[in-house]
Design a protein around this motif. Sequence first.
Motif, short mmCIF file in Angstrom:
data_model
loop_
_atom_site.label_atom_id
_atom_site.label_comp_id
_atom_site.label_asym_id
_atom_site.label_seq_id
_atom_site.Cartn_x
_atom_site.Cartn_y
_atom_site.Cartn_z
N ALA A 87 0.83 -1.21 0.00
CA ALA A 87 0.00 0.00 0.00
C ALA A 87 0.86 1.26 0.00
N SER A 88 1.94 1.26 0.78
CA SER A 88 2.85 2.42 0.83
C SER A 88 3.43 2.70 -0.54
N PHE A 89 3.88 1.65 -1.23
CA PHE A 89 4.44 1.84 -2.57
C PHE A 89 3.38 2.38 -3.54
N LEU A 90 2.17 1.81 -3.49
CA LEU A 90 1.11 2.25 -4.41
C LEU A 90 0.70 3.69 -4.15
N VAL A 91 0.64 4.08 -2.89
CA VAL A 91 0.28 5.46 -2.55
C VAL A 91 1.35 6.43 -3.05
N LYS A 92 2.62 6.06 -2.87
CA LYS A 92 3.71 6.94 -3.31
C LYS A 92 3.72 7.11 -4.82
N THR A 93 3.51 6.02 -5.55
CA THR A 93 3.48 6.15 -7.01
C THR A 93 2.26 6.96 -7.46
N TYR A 94 1.14 6.73 -6.81
CA TYR A 94 -0.10 7.44 -7.17
C TYR A 94 0.04 8.93 -6.94
N THR A 95 0.60 9.31 -5.78
CA THR A 95 0.72 10.74 -5.45
C THR A 95 1.81 11.42 -6.27
N ASN A 96 2.72 10.63 -6.86
CA ASN A 96 3.75 11.20 -7.74
C ASN A 96 3.34 11.13 -9.21
N ASN A 97 2.06 10.82 -9.44
CA ASN A 97 1.51 10.74 -10.81
C ASN A 97 2.26 9.75 -11.70
N LEU A 98 2.69 8.65 -11.09
CA LEU A 98 3.38 7.59 -11.83
C LEU A 98 2.39 6.46 -12.12
N LYS A 99 2.26 6.12 -13.38
CA LYS A 99 1.33 5.07 -13.79
C LYS A 99 2.01 3.71 -13.78
N LEU A 100 1.32 2.72 -13.25
CA LEU A 100 1.82 1.36 -13.31
C LEU A 100 1.44 0.78 -14.67
N ASP A 101 2.42 0.56 -15.50
CA ASP A 101 2.17 0.13 -16.87
C ASP A 101 1.55 -1.26 -16.92
N THR A 102 2.11 -2.17 -16.12
CA THR A 102 1.65 -3.56 -16.12
C THR A 102 1.78 -4.13 -14.71
N ILE A 103 0.81 -4.96 -14.32
CA ILE A 103 0.88 -5.68 -13.05
C ILE A 103 0.86 -7.17 -13.37
N LEU A 104 1.92 -7.86 -12.99
CA LEU A 104 2.02 -9.29 -13.25
C LEU A 104 1.69 -10.07 -11.98
N TYR A 105 0.89 -11.12 -12.13
CA TYR A 105 0.60 -12.02 -11.01
C TYR A 105 1.08 -13.41 -11.40
N LEU A 106 2.10 -13.90 -10.71
CA LEU A 106 2.71 -15.18 -11.07
C LEU A 106 2.06 -16.34 -10.32
#
Length: 298
Positions: A87-106
Motif C-alpha cells: 500500500a505504501s508503494f502504491l500510494v507513493k506512485t499514485y501521489t507522484n503521478n506515476l502510472k503502473l504500466d503492467t501488473i504481473l501475477y505469477l
Amino acid sequence: MESPGELSTDERIIVVMGPTGVGKTTFINCVANRGDRGVGHGIESCTPEVSLVNVEHTVHGRKVVLVDTPGFDDTYKSDTEILTMIASFLVKTYTNNLKLDTILYLHRIIDTRMTGSLLKNLKLFVSLCGVQSMPTVTIVTTMWSNANAERGEDREQELKEKMWFDMIKNGCDVKQFTGTFESALEIIAPPTTTAPPKGPLLSTEIVTQKKKLKATAAGNELSKEIKNLIKQRKEASRKLQELSKRSENGAGKRLLEQELDETNQKIKRANEQHAALKINFFERFFGPKPAPYGGNDA
C-alpha cells in the motif's frame, strides 16, 4: 533501490506479484539479464520488502523498472505488514503521478490444486487491484520446465475457466513464462491498448477516498482472513485446554501445555495484525485532516 519519488514518467513501471516461491525474483533476473543473483529456490521468501530493479537495457524501446514484491504468507513478515508495504508503494506512485504500466501475477503451473494460501493470495490480489485495473494485469504461469506439458495446458485452461474467469472477463491476460529471456520479453511487451492505465483500487481508496487500510477492499478481505484464523486458533486452544485437564501423564501434559502456550501466542499475534489494519495512510502521507470549521481551538 530507488524510491517511487525518483522514478520517471518516461519509465515503464512493471509490478511483479504472487505467492512466496512462485518465481518472482527468477523472472525479474531473467528480464534484467542478472542470471541467478538473489534467486531463492526453497519455500522461504527471499524478497523481504518492495524493491525496485532497473533494467539496464531498453525493452521495446523504453526504459523499464521492475517492482519485486513479497508474497502474502511470507516467512518473516505478517500479511498485514506485507499489505502495508505494498500500500505504501502504491500510494507513493499514485501521489507522484506515476502510472503502473503492467501488473504481473505469477502462479506455478505445477500447483495441482488451489490451496488455502494460494487462494488467499489471489483474493487479496484481486481486491487490491479492483476491476478498474484488470486490463493492466497479466497472470503469468511459471515453472513449465517442471510440469508435464499436456497436463500443464489442461490445468491452465481449467484455471482460466474457473478461478481466473472473472479476472479475464474484466480484461486480464494470461501468458506463460518458460524460463527464457524471449518469453519474459513477450510477457512485458507494451499493452496494445492506447487507453491510459488505471491505477489499482487500493491506491485510489486510500488517496482519493481517504479510507483507512482496514476499510479498503484489500484490507477488508485480509480482515476476514485474520478473523477466521483467530476463530480456528481459539477453537484449537479450547481443545488443547480440555486435553491438558484430562491428561494424567506428566510428560504428555507438559507437551500439551507447551502447544497451548504456542497457540495462544499465535492468537495474540493475529489480534495484533488485525489491530494494525486500522492504519490511516492518508494522515501518514498528508498529515491529519483539518478540524471542522467552528471546532474548539483550545
